[in-house]
Design an enzyme around this catalytic site. Sequence first.
Site, PDB file in Angstrom:
ATOM      1  CE1 TYR A 153      -3.328  -2.770   0.320  1.00  9.68           C
ATOM      2  CE2 TYR A 153      -2.550  -3.129   2.561  1.00  9.68           C
ATOM      3  CZ  TYR A 153      -3.323  -3.521   1.490  1.00  9.68           C
ATOM      4  OH  TYR A 153      -4.075  -4.646   1.569  1.00  9.68           O
ATOM      5  CG  ASP A 207      -6.950  -1.747  -1.013  1.00  8.32           C
ATOM      6  OD1 ASP A 207      -7.316  -0.558  -0.882  1.00  8.32           O
ATOM      7  OD2 ASP A 207      -7.062  -2.601  -0.114  1.00  8.32           O
ATOM      8  CG  HIS A 216      -4.949   0.109   2.553  1.00  9.63           C
ATOM      9  ND1 HIS A 216      -4.752   0.215   3.911  1.00  9.63           N
ATOM     10  CD2 HIS A 216      -5.448  -1.126   2.352  1.00  9.63           C
ATOM     11  CE1 HIS A 216      -5.101  -0.909   4.506  1.00  9.63           C
ATOM     12  NE2 HIS A 216      -5.529  -1.745   3.581  1.00  9.63           N
ATOM     13  CD  GLU A 237     -10.058  -3.005  -1.535  1.00  7.86           C
ATOM     14  OE1 GLU A 237      -9.605  -3.802  -2.390  1.00  7.86           O
ATOM     15  OE2 GLU A 237     -10.070  -3.242  -0.329  1.00  7.86           O
ATOM     16  CD  GLU A 248     -10.230  -2.731   3.662  1.00  6.59           C
ATOM     17  OE1 GLU A 248     -10.314  -3.247   2.542  1.00  6.59           O
ATOM     18  OE2 GLU A 248      -9.199  -2.738   4.338  1.00  6.59           O
ATOM     19  NE  ARG A 298     -12.732  -4.236  -0.602  1.00  7.96           N
ATOM     20  CZ  ARG A 298     -12.418  -5.509  -0.472  1.00  7.96           C
ATOM     21  NH1 ARG A 298     -13.082  -6.452  -1.080  1.00  7.96           N
ATOM     22  NH2 ARG A 298     -11.421  -5.864   0.315  1.00  7.96           N
ATOM     23  CG  ASP A 340      -7.310  -8.486   9.754  1.00  9.69           C
ATOM     24  OD1 ASP A 340      -7.377  -8.618   8.524  1.00  9.69           O
ATOM     25  OD2 ASP A 340      -7.430  -7.384  10.329  1.00  9.69           O
ATOM     26  CD  GLU A 348      -9.484  -8.860   0.398  1.00  9.15           C
ATOM     27  OE1 GLU A 348     -10.387  -8.429   1.142  1.00  9.15           O
ATOM     28  OE2 GLU A 348      -8.362  -8.327   0.320  1.00  9.15           O
TER      29      GLU A 348
HETATM   30 MG    MG Z   1      -8.731  -3.289   1.187  1.00  7.11          MG
END
Ligand code: MG
Length: 399
Positions: free
Chosen positions: A157, A205, A207, A231, A257, A278, A311, A334
């Site tokens: 990221y 992503d 992030h 994303e 998320e 998401r 996680d 995912e």
């Molecule tokens: Mg993500």
Amino acid sequence: MGIQITDVRAITTNPYGCNLTVVRVDTNQPGLYGLGCATFTYRWKAVECMVNEYLKPLLVGRDPANIEELFQLMNVNSYWRNGPVTNNAISGVDMALWDIKGKLANMPVYDLLGGKCRQAVEVYRHADGPCPEKVEENVRKFMDEGVRHIRIQCGGYGGKAVDMNTPAGSPEGVYYCPDQYFRKTVELFAYMREHVGWEVEFCHDTHERLPAIQSVQLAKELEPFRLYFLEDILSPEQGEWFRMVRQNCTTPIANGELYNNPKEYDFLIKERLIDFIRCHISQIGGITPAKKLAVFAEVFGVRTAWHGPGDVSPVGHAANIHLDLSAPNFGIQEWCGFTDIAYEMFPGMPVLKNGFVWANDKPGLGIEFDEELAKKYPAVHDVTKWTQTRFPDGTMHTP
Ligand code: MG
């Protein structure tokens, strides 16, 4: 006497580098219990306390069949609601109640949710590398395994920044340079389309690593490369900027998320500002709110792409797969990939074959948890550091 809840317990274990919290709800019926995921990996002790000290006394003696009633009860019991610790604790119980309901009905949870819309769930995998050539190598490995959707990142990221001019005395942290990251990400997509072609779907992503206007620019510059989705270009606090993204390009957008509260996403769906929702199912409170969110999104043509990182416990991944199987507006799932220990500790967890993840057809979530094995992998109590993300001048930014 009817069915009653007799015990509610949170158990945290760390079998592969993540603290995973599983909730077990027991009943007065011999052998009837349920499992749920309450994994908030960086605050697991707080979630354990919430489950064991507050939800257990609230729930013991109640009928586990009344899932909706118990969800509402748990949601308002602390008066303040929609926080990540509370939501994860509720999720652990909520998923366990769906697991129990399925066992009572002798049906998998996907059947309780309306039945299968597809036989298996298509997933996307993560390909990273220090340079586009290495990313390509990893992409081709997944393609050889039958995976058709791949998230590509170069240097994680925010990318791997070089030659940053950082003031002396700046605090420790995860430093990165938004401008370098922006340029290298556009170059990565140009390289991949030139060398790998168009037969594979790519995701990326960000992030939330870019300032908001630069996120709009990135979505616009990546448009020619036809992503499956881009994303988390904006944080939950900056959702209004999605209107500007939509005004400027048609790059498909996935977000969510970090959401805990329906007010963070309801306008994004109603105004059709995103294409994929998401959410991290345990962060929004479990299967009960997730099935409502999936139906709500379906009305507006928004598809699901539930968060599926390391996680989330295998119990949580199983919940994702049951939701995916039953949602007509499922988009993609995912899948982080698991080592053998996960399958050993969680017998029955879904398996990946040729780009698709399969659930078993056992009642409930179809997954077990070997608590004795889990004790050999105790949870790690520390304060995480990777979230101290900083711009080159030392300013803190969202991780
Ligand atoms: Mg993500």
